[in-house]
Structures are given as C-alpha cells and as structure tokens.
Design a protein around this motif. Structure first.
Motif, PDB file in Angstrom:
ATOM      1  N   VAL A   1       5.835  13.975  -6.474  1.00 45.51           N
ATOM      2  CA  VAL A   1       6.847  13.168  -5.761  1.00 45.51           C
ATOM      3  C   VAL A   1       6.501  11.773  -5.816  1.00 45.51           C
ATOM      4  O   VAL A   1       7.198  10.945  -6.048  1.00 45.51           O
ATOM      5  N   PHE A   2       5.060  11.646  -5.265  1.00 46.59           N
ATOM      6  CA  PHE A   2       4.517  10.427  -5.102  1.00 46.59           C
ATOM      7  C   PHE A   2       4.655   9.378  -6.305  1.00 46.59           C
ATOM      8  O   PHE A   2       5.088   8.464  -6.494  1.00 46.59           O
ATOM      9  N   ARG A   3       4.228  10.124  -7.446  1.00 46.33           N
ATOM     10  CA  ARG A   3       4.158   9.492  -8.934  1.00 46.33           C
ATOM     11  C   ARG A   3       5.682   9.041  -9.376  1.00 46.33           C
ATOM     12  O   ARG A   3       5.724   7.924  -9.884  1.00 46.33           O
TER      13      ARG A   3
ATOM     14  N   GLY B   1       0.755  -1.025   0.056  1.00 46.75           N
ATOM     15  CA  GLY B   1      -0.078  -0.215   0.084  1.00 46.75           C
ATOM     16  C   GLY B   1       0.780   1.104  -0.117  1.00 46.75           C
ATOM     17  O   GLY B   1       2.002   1.240   0.746  1.00 46.75           O
ATOM     18  N   VAL B   2       0.532   2.454  -1.121  1.00 46.56           N
ATOM     19  CA  VAL B   2       1.341   3.532  -1.030  1.00 46.56           C
ATOM     20  C   VAL B   2       0.461   4.713  -0.829  1.00 46.56           C
ATOM     21  O   VAL B   2      -0.693   4.537  -1.224  1.00 46.56           O
ATOM     22  N   ALA B   3       1.217   5.887  -0.462  1.00 41.04           N
ATOM     23  CA  ALA B   3       0.402   7.112  -0.078  1.00 41.04           C
ATOM     24  C   ALA B   3       1.231   8.247  -0.230  1.00 41.04           C
ATOM     25  O   ALA B   3       2.517   8.075  -0.172  1.00 41.04           O
ATOM     26  N   THR B   4       0.822   9.433  -0.030  1.00 37.76           N
ATOM     27  CA  THR B   4       1.492  10.602  -0.250  1.00 37.76           C
ATOM     28  C   THR B   4       1.953  10.939   1.313  1.00 37.76           C
ATOM     29  O   THR B   4       3.147  11.540   1.392  1.00 37.76           O
ATOM     30  N   GLY B   5       1.402  10.458   2.194  1.00 40.13           N
ATOM     31  CA  GLY B   5       1.395  10.999   3.400  1.00 40.13           C
ATOM     32  C   GLY B   5       0.642  12.169   3.770  1.00 40.13           C
ATOM     33  O   GLY B   5       0.302  12.755   3.181  1.00 40.13           O
ATOM     34  N   ASP B   6       0.083  12.236   5.201  1.00 40.33           N
ATOM     35  CA  ASP B   6      -0.798  13.260   5.554  1.00 40.33           C
ATOM     36  C   ASP B   6      -0.765  14.216   6.683  1.00 40.33           C
ATOM     37  O   ASP B   6      -1.445  15.044   7.110  1.00 40.33           O
ATOM     38  N   ARG B   7       0.598  13.769   7.394  1.00 38.93           N
ATOM     39  CA  ARG B   7       0.687  14.533   8.750  1.00 38.93           C
ATOM     40  C   ARG B   7       1.701  16.012   8.418  1.00 38.93           C
ATOM     41  O   ARG B   7       2.921  15.757   7.884  1.00 38.93           O
ATOM     42  N   PRO B   8       1.350  17.134   8.568  1.00 38.52           N
ATOM     43  CA  PRO B   8       1.851  18.259   8.164  1.00 38.52           C
ATOM     44  C   PRO B   8       3.223  18.330   8.797  1.00 38.52           C
ATOM     45  O   PRO B   8       4.289  18.911   7.875  1.00 38.52           O
ATOM     46  N   VAL B   9       3.616  17.828   9.924  1.00 38.93           N
ATOM     47  CA  VAL B   9       4.733  18.178  10.512  1.00 38.93           C
ATOM     48  C   VAL B   9       5.944  17.250   9.925  1.00 38.93           C
ATOM     49  O   VAL B   9       7.366  17.510   9.720  1.00 38.93           O
ATOM     50  N   GLU B  10       5.473  16.255   9.135  1.00 41.18           N
ATOM     51  CA  GLU B  10       6.354  15.282   8.210  1.00 41.18           C
ATOM     52  C   GLU B  10       7.223  15.879   6.984  1.00 41.18           C
ATOM     53  O   GLU B  10       8.290  15.741   6.779  1.00 41.18           O
ATOM     54  N   PHE B  11       6.435  16.687   6.533  1.00 37.68           N
ATOM     55  CA  PHE B  11       7.072  17.295   5.099  1.00 37.68           C
ATOM     56  C   PHE B  11       8.040  18.168   5.132  1.00 37.68           C
ATOM     57  O   PHE B  11       9.101  17.968   4.723  1.00 37.68           O
TER      58      PHE B  11
ATOM     59  N   ASP C   1       8.554  19.549  -0.210  1.00 34.25           N
ATOM     60  CA  ASP C   1       7.260  20.609  -0.530  1.00 34.25           C
ATOM     61  C   ASP C   1       5.969  19.601  -0.394  1.00 34.25           C
ATOM     62  O   ASP C   1       5.481  18.927  -1.347  1.00 34.25           O
ATOM     63  N   PRO C   2       5.129  20.171   0.572  1.00 31.93           N
ATOM     64  CA  PRO C   2       3.638  19.247   0.555  1.00 31.93           C
ATOM     65  C   PRO C   2       3.028  19.688  -0.633  1.00 31.93           C
ATOM     66  O   PRO C   2       2.112  18.725  -0.823  1.00 31.93           O
ATOM     67  N   ASP C   3       3.225  21.070  -1.251  1.00 34.48           N
ATOM     68  CA  ASP C   3       2.196  21.023  -2.147  1.00 34.48           C
ATOM     69  C   ASP C   3       2.618  20.238  -3.638  1.00 34.48           C
ATOM     70  O   ASP C   3       2.022  20.051  -4.502  1.00 34.48           O
TER      71      ASP C   3
END
Length: 213
Positions: free
Chosen positions: A108-110, A85-95, A101-103
């Motif tokens: 980056v995911f792709r 399972g793969v995702a972008t991440g969703d916790r703002p402190v992590e980026f 860059d969260p935007d």
C-alpha cells in the motif's frame, strides 16, 4: 510558534513534524498531538526561511489524493519549503482503525506513493490504482517543483535498492557509530548503483533534550 521562530533565527535548517493520528498508551510515547498538515500550515505562516519536514507521513493510513493535495498546498504556501518524509506507520492500533491490513502495508505504501507522485506532476491524466480511479479531473495545486523531494523512513518494507532508486534520500534511526557507518556505506553503494552520481542524503533522527539550566 515561538520556538520555531527562534530556531529560524539561530540558523537551524529544518523543523520536523510527526504523523501520529492516534494515541496508543501502550506504545511508549504520545507522538505529536496536532495533525501534521494543520500544524505545518500554522508554523509555515509564522516562519519564512526554515525548511519544513515531515518525519514522517504514514501514507498507507491516508488517501493518496488527500496526501498529494495537502503536501502540495503546504509547499506552495511556504514558498517551496516542504521536505516530504514518508513511512508505512508502525503503531499496531492504527492499521485496523483505518482499515489497512498491516501485512500489506508495504504494498500500500508503494502504490500510494506512486499515485501521490503522479498526481502532483501530471494534469488530467487518468490514474487508476487498487482502491481508486482519477479520471476527468485534476489535482490542484501542484508543488513548486516538478516533484517534491521525499525521503523514505526506515525500510518501509522496501529494499534498499528501491529506496536508492526512487527516493530523494533515506531517513533512518540512531545506531552505535560503527554500526551506523556500515549503513552509510551500504546506502552510498546502493545510490551509486541505482542513481549514479546523484546525491541522495542519509538522514538520522536524534532527540535532544533542551534544559534551561
């Protein structure tokens, strides 16, 4: 380990592992304490048949070659039991902590996912992406299959058409039944359009609290 063994004995199909690298006290839950790849190796050694799934690896926060190697290693050591399972991440402190860059995390995911897939199914093929170059070397081990089955979590900032075309299935979130039925129907229509008769499952996460009494 005891619960994992018990789940296997009772016929559960899969154990799922989260990827939450940092504790964010404002987020609402701690997530998973252990690193998912270490935890997967630990549980893989204490089970034999139950599938091992990640829900989900935040691939923008990890180097794609490290992710590719870790996933293939768990797959090999568990005799082909890994579901990725793969995702972008969703916790703002992590980026900011990982320099992402969260935007831009959808891009980056792709890109990282593309490198993971290509590194696992090719040998000594030069791979270049915006943050790296693999040339004159090969990533080992390779997974037990030509490609690990991978499941996109949420939208991961991708279109449903892209997910239906590229992934092995879609992992999404609980919703009221009537609303979820609409998502299931939309997913099945997108799969028919993008992948024909190929079966691609619709997965929904669900928490169950077990009470000894």
């Amino acid at each position: 380990a005891e619960l994992a063994h018990r789940a296997e004995e009772l016929g559960f199909s899969t154990l799922w592992f989260r990827d939450v690298p940092l504790r964010d006290s404002s987020f609402g839950d701690t997530g998973q304490v252990f690193d998912p790849w270490v935890y997967l190796g630990f549980i893989a050694a204490r089970t034999s048949t139950i599938a091992l799934g990640t829900a989900s690896i935040a691939i923008p926060l990890r180097h794609p070659l490290h992710t590719a190697k870790a996933a293939a290693s768990v797959d090999q050591l568990s005799d082909g039991r890994l579901l990725l399972g793969v995702a972008t991440g969703d916790r703002p402190v992590e980026f900011p902590a990982f320099g992402v860059d969260p935007d831009q995390r959808g891009d980056v995911f792709r890109e990282n996912l593309d490198i993971i897939r290509r590194a696992q199914r090719t040998s000594f093929e030069p791979l270049q992406w915006s943050r790296g170059l693999l040339a004159g070397a090969d990533l080992i081990p390779k997974p037990t299959t030509n490609e690990l089955p991978f499941f996109v979590t949420g939208n991961s900032r991708q279109s449903m058409e892209w997910i239906a075309r590229e992934s092995s299935g879609w992992m999404t979130y609980p919703r009221p039944p009537q609303a979820q039925q609409l998502f299931v129907e939309s997913w099945r229509a997108a799969v028919r359009e993008q992948a024909g008769e190929t079966y691609k499952p619709f997965l929904q996460s669900l928490y169950i609290d077990l009470d000894a009494h």
